[in-house]
Motif scaffolding. Structure first.
Motif, PDB file in Angstrom:
ATOM      1  N   LEU A 293      11.887  -1.830   2.082  1.00  0.00           N
ATOM      2  CA  LEU A 293      10.630  -1.092   2.066  1.00  0.00           C
ATOM      3  C   LEU A 293       9.934  -1.219   3.421  1.00  0.00           C
ATOM      4  O   LEU A 293       9.459  -0.237   3.989  1.00  0.00           O
TER       5      LEU A 293
ATOM      6  N   SER B   7       0.818  -1.209   0.000  1.00  0.00           N
ATOM      7  CA  SER B   7       0.000   0.000   0.000  1.00  0.00           C
ATOM      8  C   SER B   7       0.848   1.253   0.000  1.00  0.00           C
ATOM      9  O   SER B   7       0.497   2.266  -0.593  1.00  0.00           O
ATOM     10  N   VAL B   8       1.948   1.166   0.723  1.00  0.00           N
ATOM     11  CA  VAL B   8       2.812   2.321   0.945  1.00  0.00           C
ATOM     12  C   VAL B   8       4.242   1.889   0.687  1.00  0.00           C
ATOM     13  O   VAL B   8       4.625   0.791   1.067  1.00  0.00           O
ATOM     14  N   GLY B   9       5.014   2.727   0.049  1.00  0.00           N
ATOM     15  CA  GLY B   9       6.441   2.468  -0.029  1.00  0.00           C
ATOM     16  C   GLY B   9       6.983   2.317  -1.438  1.00  0.00           C
ATOM     17  O   GLY B   9       8.170   2.532  -1.670  1.00  0.00           O
ATOM     18  N   LEU B  10       6.142   1.936  -2.413  1.00  0.00           N
ATOM     19  CA  LEU B  10       6.644   1.800  -3.775  1.00  0.00           C
ATOM     20  C   LEU B  10       6.938   3.178  -4.360  1.00  0.00           C
ATOM     21  O   LEU B  10       6.170   4.119  -4.189  1.00  0.00           O
TER      22      LEU B  10
ATOM     23  N   GLU C  61       6.946   9.991   6.194  1.00  0.00           N
ATOM     24  CA  GLU C  61       7.143   9.719   4.759  1.00  0.00           C
ATOM     25  C   GLU C  61       5.979   8.967   4.140  1.00  0.00           C
ATOM     26  O   GLU C  61       5.809   9.004   2.922  1.00  0.00           O
ATOM     27  N   ASN C  62       5.221   8.241   4.942  1.00  0.00           N
ATOM     28  CA  ASN C  62       4.152   7.431   4.355  1.00  0.00           C
ATOM     29  C   ASN C  62       3.062   8.258   3.698  1.00  0.00           C
ATOM     30  O   ASN C  62       2.476   7.827   2.717  1.00  0.00           O
ATOM     31  N   MET C  63       2.780   9.431   4.266  1.00  0.00           N
ATOM     32  CA  MET C  63       1.720  10.255   3.648  1.00  0.00           C
ATOM     33  C   MET C  63       2.124  11.705   3.412  1.00  0.00           C
ATOM     34  O   MET C  63       1.439  12.396   2.669  1.00  0.00           O
ATOM     35  N   GLY C  64       3.235  12.142   4.011  1.00  0.00           N
ATOM     36  CA  GLY C  64       3.582  13.555   3.881  1.00  0.00           C
ATOM     37  C   GLY C  64       2.597  14.423   4.638  1.00  0.00           C
ATOM     38  O   GLY C  64       1.735  13.916   5.353  1.00  0.00           O
TER      39      GLY C  64
ATOM     40  N   THR D 108      -5.189  12.484   4.192  1.00  0.00           N
ATOM     41  CA  THR D 108      -4.641  11.131   4.066  1.00  0.00           C
ATOM     42  C   THR D 108      -4.072  10.639   5.400  1.00  0.00           C
ATOM     43  O   THR D 108      -4.102   9.440   5.685  1.00  0.00           O
TER      44      THR D 108
ATOM     45  N   THR E 223      -5.197   7.208   7.282  1.00  0.00           N
ATOM     46  CA  THR E 223      -4.188   6.280   7.803  1.00  0.00           C
ATOM     47  C   THR E 223      -4.478   5.922   9.262  1.00  0.00           C
ATOM     48  O   THR E 223      -4.506   4.748   9.628  1.00  0.00           O
TER      49      THR E 223
ATOM     50  N   THR F  26      -6.830  12.348  -2.677  1.00  0.00           N
ATOM     51  CA  THR F  26      -7.222  12.835  -1.344  1.00  0.00           C
ATOM     52  C   THR F  26      -6.158  13.785  -0.788  1.00  0.00           C
ATOM     53  O   THR F  26      -5.010  13.389  -0.600  1.00  0.00           O
TER      54      THR F  26
ATOM     55  N   GLU G 197      -5.664   3.543  -0.328  1.00  0.00           N
ATOM     56  CA  GLU G 197      -6.115   4.804   0.288  1.00  0.00           C
ATOM     57  C   GLU G 197      -5.018   5.430   1.148  1.00  0.00           C
ATOM     58  O   GLU G 197      -5.117   6.607   1.516  1.00  0.00           O
ATOM     59  N   LEU G 198      -3.981   4.636   1.471  1.00  0.00           N
ATOM     60  CA  LEU G 198      -2.876   5.184   2.265  1.00  0.00           C
ATOM     61  C   LEU G 198      -1.898   5.978   1.401  1.00  0.00           C
ATOM     62  O   LEU G 198      -1.027   6.677   1.920  1.00  0.00           O
ATOM     63  N   MET G 199      -2.031   5.864   0.104  1.00  0.00           N
ATOM     64  CA  MET G 199      -1.069   6.460  -0.831  1.00  0.00           C
ATOM     65  C   MET G 199      -1.740   7.556  -1.647  1.00  0.00           C
ATOM     66  O   MET G 199      -2.664   7.285  -2.415  1.00  0.00           O
ATOM     67  N   ALA G 200      -1.295   8.783  -1.451  1.00  0.00           N
ATOM     68  CA  ALA G 200      -1.870   9.879  -2.239  1.00  0.00           C
ATOM     69  C   ALA G 200      -0.742  10.693  -2.879  1.00  0.00           C
ATOM     70  O   ALA G 200      -0.393  10.464  -4.036  1.00  0.00           O
ATOM     71  N   ASP G 201      -0.150  11.588  -2.119  1.00  0.00           N
ATOM     72  CA  ASP G 201       0.944  12.416  -2.646  1.00  0.00           C
ATOM     73  C   ASP G 201       1.989  12.480  -1.552  1.00  0.00           C
ATOM     74  O   ASP G 201       1.977  13.367  -0.716  1.00  0.00           O
ATOM     75  N   SER G 202       2.892  11.518  -1.542  1.00  0.00           N
ATOM     76  CA  SER G 202       3.843  11.398  -0.432  1.00  0.00           C
ATOM     77  C   SER G 202       5.255  11.674  -0.926  1.00  0.00           C
ATOM     78  O   SER G 202       5.512  11.639  -2.132  1.00  0.00           O
TER      79      SER G 202
ATOM     80  N   HIS H 262       8.942   1.873   5.905  1.00  0.00           N
ATOM     81  CA  HIS H 262       7.551   2.334   5.869  1.00  0.00           C
ATOM     82  C   HIS H 262       6.601   1.671   6.861  1.00  0.00           C
ATOM     83  O   HIS H 262       5.503   2.157   7.068  1.00  0.00           O
TER      84      HIS H 262
ATOM     85  N   SER I 282      -0.047   0.402   7.019  1.00  0.00           N
ATOM     86  CA  SER I 282       1.201   0.918   6.443  1.00  0.00           C
ATOM     87  C   SER I 282       1.616   0.007   5.301  1.00  0.00           C
ATOM     88  O   SER I 282       0.827  -0.217   4.379  1.00  0.00           O
ATOM     89  N   SER I 283       2.796  -0.544   5.343  1.00  0.00           N
ATOM     90  CA  SER I 283       3.307  -1.236   4.158  1.00  0.00           C
ATOM     91  C   SER I 283       2.874  -2.692   4.062  1.00  0.00           C
ATOM     92  O   SER I 283       3.037  -3.317   3.023  1.00  0.00           O
TER      93      SER I 283
ATOM     94  N   HIS J 165       7.849   9.900  -0.992  1.00  0.00           N
ATOM     95  CA  HIS J 165       8.487   8.827  -1.756  1.00  0.00           C
ATOM     96  C   HIS J 165       7.725   8.468  -3.025  1.00  0.00           C
ATOM     97  O   HIS J 165       8.193   7.674  -3.834  1.00  0.00           O
TER      98      HIS J 165
END
Lengths: 417, 417
Positions: B42, A160-163, B90-93, B98, B102, A226, A187-192, B46, B28-29, A194
């Protein structure tokens, strides 16, 4: 005169009519004491009216703390009932956020009850006139994705997160080649930091556009925008300019006015993720039921709406999932259909009874492990899910269909029923 | 590296660490199955980490339905605990919506628990840099209203719904003449057919401006602009142009991005009404605690925030109200104070222990019946409330102070302790 009907479940130690009258009064023209301006004319015009009360029985332990008893109610029973209130449309006008403050506002805090849940709403035409409703809905989603006569088979980017954008694009390439119809951000990934939104869109859409050029098939990717409002709008434009065909929002994080603002300007379908929903609905005597919730979001105009799936990995029982699908398939002001999104622990085993119990293929069917963990890889995973739906819609037993469909057969061996 | 600390209450039939690990992973990840991209690097970067687990005991009946048991957990006990997770920034900024998805998203739906509540949050400096915080807060509100060294005494326009702009203005005139500091629209009243927003502002501000010109005292009126976003912004300008000094929003109806959008453009204090809040917090094992809630809204920049009051007419116990006031008085990133708004069944009887237990006069003290139902009229009602606070802050018993203050004395006779 137009009215809003609000259907509730209540639990109270008091006489039902008395407790429900307090709610009707508090949420309209009444107050706990008579005030000078409260004339009979004003009350007649603005007071919420009790339409029906349907007693359901009682319990001996209150579901929620804080119900206050009168002196003569020493060891009370807690009566449960369904009831319907009618609110004059004139009280708030076609103002959906203030409608919400009326039907789902202070009433949860009243000490006259030990449980209250808003189950459903009937909104007058004025709300349909004021809000746009889904722009694409089921038909528009089918046209954009080129998938007809069967569910859109989809998945969620995992982890969900980290790529990084590049790693996401590589995964999307694999999924495109495997024949996927729909992919969404988590949903955890929007504009981060990384995975900056525009870099991810650029990397992913290059893969999708290349794939579409080569094969004629353009999988739909729901980019999660989001965020703060200006960023959301900018990100919508980024997706549109890159040739993307869907944006996603976390409904409960974004809220009604920002979602409506997006809807009025969006040129793409809006994928509505309901994370946080468990907080509203998991307790049987508190919060909001999906019946009411989905009408608010369809009124604003979300095109896809999550409902979990049968035998999901979450807490939600099947009857609740089926009621949600049924609610989404019921016309709202003559239509305004949003596509149900089935997900959470879905494999080749659920299409058969999902189709039998819902009678529709107008759904998205999202699987994570159900695609990725297929013994012959994600391509076979997607094929197997499509075959499971073919078997379901043709009325052929899964095992029979599997005899001539090796991907489905392998999936049946891998995933537990 | 910056982190977000999220503090929760959990109830689970499983080993605490196991159930909490699932939540940390899901949000999270991690996922429920291992996926190809989930590399050790990763995960290390994360994955949410468990910081502390503090067991609290157990119950035999689950608080919420849907917790799924393993086969060897026939008659389980349901363990309760507090725990803290650390999420990498880092996961969401610095994306507050978001962040909400989370820390308060799908986790409520997990079947690994039978209860989950987000109690509090610690946000890193990046959120303070990205969001503006309260623009006026306590000091700015005092300057605009001209009230120093004591609470702002206020009331809510009642009947909540049904008064025309002219009738509202007449009530406001009476309240101004009675010496009120603060008046607010009810949350049920925003921009309705029988009280169009701009007409109400015009009628009310004419009264307030006239009163200010004559007396030098300008009561603050919080106009409820809860609505679609463009209307909200237009209504803000209407209030500003008419010389108004406050706008109000229903926080849970408006949502984070629209509130943030307003905050970035507002030239007036934002009065934050939390109607609907009971749904989030009334169940002890579900939803969100005020500790977390108020930090999110102070980060965005609401200037006033409702907390109920001691011995309120709602369900909320006094310790919860006091904890809310205390939370609002605790600096967030060095300040960002929002003014606590005490209301709900407040009379001359609560100032004494409210002051003793909170130690502050930096509050709004709103009373409806506590003002309007005074035997000598609302003017005496307001005077009596002010005198009750004078007695409280001077350490003089209420009855003693009443001997030389007839309005207070009359109020003591009227309102039950």
């Amino acid at each position: 005169m137009s009215e809003i009907l609000a259907h509730y479940l209540i639990e109270t130690p008091h006489e039902l009519e008395k407790a429900i009258s307090v709610i009707a009064g508090e949420q309209s023209s009444g107050t706990f004491v008579a005030v000078p301006g409260e004339t009979p004319e004003l009350t007649a015009r603005h007071r919420a009216k009790i339409v029906t009360i349907e007693p359901l029985g009682f319990v001996e332990t209150p579901s929620l703390p804080g119900a206050k008893l009168s002196k003569n109610e020493g060891s009370p029973i807690y009566r449960q009932a369904r009831f319907t209130l009618s609110f004059p449309f004139e009280n708030m006008g076609a103002n959906l956020p203030t409608l919400f403050a009326t039907v789902a506002g202070n009433l949860f805090e009243l000490s006259d009850h030990s449980g209250l849940k808003l189950l459903d709403l009937d909104l007058p035409q004025e709300f349909a006139d004021a809000y746009l409703g889904p722009q694409f809905g089921i038909e528009g989603t089918r046209k954009l994705s080129g998938v007809f006569g069967r569910p859109l088979i989809g998945t969620i980017v995992k982890p969900s997160v980290g790529l990084t954008p590049r790693a996401t694009a590589l995964l999307v390439k694999e999924l495109c080649e495997a024949g996927i119809d729909f992919i969404k951000d988590d949903e955890l990934m929007a504009d981060s930091p990384h995975s900056p939104f525009s870099e991810r869109v650029s990397a992913v859409m290059q893969v999708i556009n290349d794939h579409a050029e080569k094969t004629g098939k353009k999988p739909m990717f729901a980019f999660n925008l989001t965020d703060d409002l200006e960023k959301m709008m900018r990100h919508h434009d980024t997706v549109l300019e890159a040739g993307g065909t869907c944006v996603m929002i976390s409904l409960n994080s974004v809220g009604f006015p920002a979602a409506d603002f997006l809807r009025r300007r969006s040129q793409l379908p809006i994928h509505g993720h309901r994370n946080g929903w468990g907080m509203f609905t998991r307790h049987p005597m508190l919060g909001i039921g999906f019946g009411a919730y989905q009408k608010l979001w369809r009124t604003i105009g979300v095109d896809h709406l999550h409902v979990n799936g049968l035998r999901n990995k979450f807490w939600e029982p099947d009857e609740s999932v089926l009621a949600s699908v049924s609610a989404l398939r019921t016309p709202l002001h003559g239509g305004r259909f949003a596509m149900p999104v089935l997900s959470s622990g879905q494999t080749v085993h659920q299409p058969q009874d999902t189709f039998a119990k819902t009678g529709t293929v107008d759904v998205m069917y999202l699987a994570g492990g159900g695609v990725m963990a297929h013994p012959h890889g994600p391509g076979a995973g997607i094929t197997a899910l499509r075959e499971a739906w073919e078997a379901a819609t043709s009325g052929i037993p899964l095992e029979t269909y599997a005899e001539t469909h090796p991907e489905l057969k392998a999936a049946l061996g891998k995933y537990k029923a």
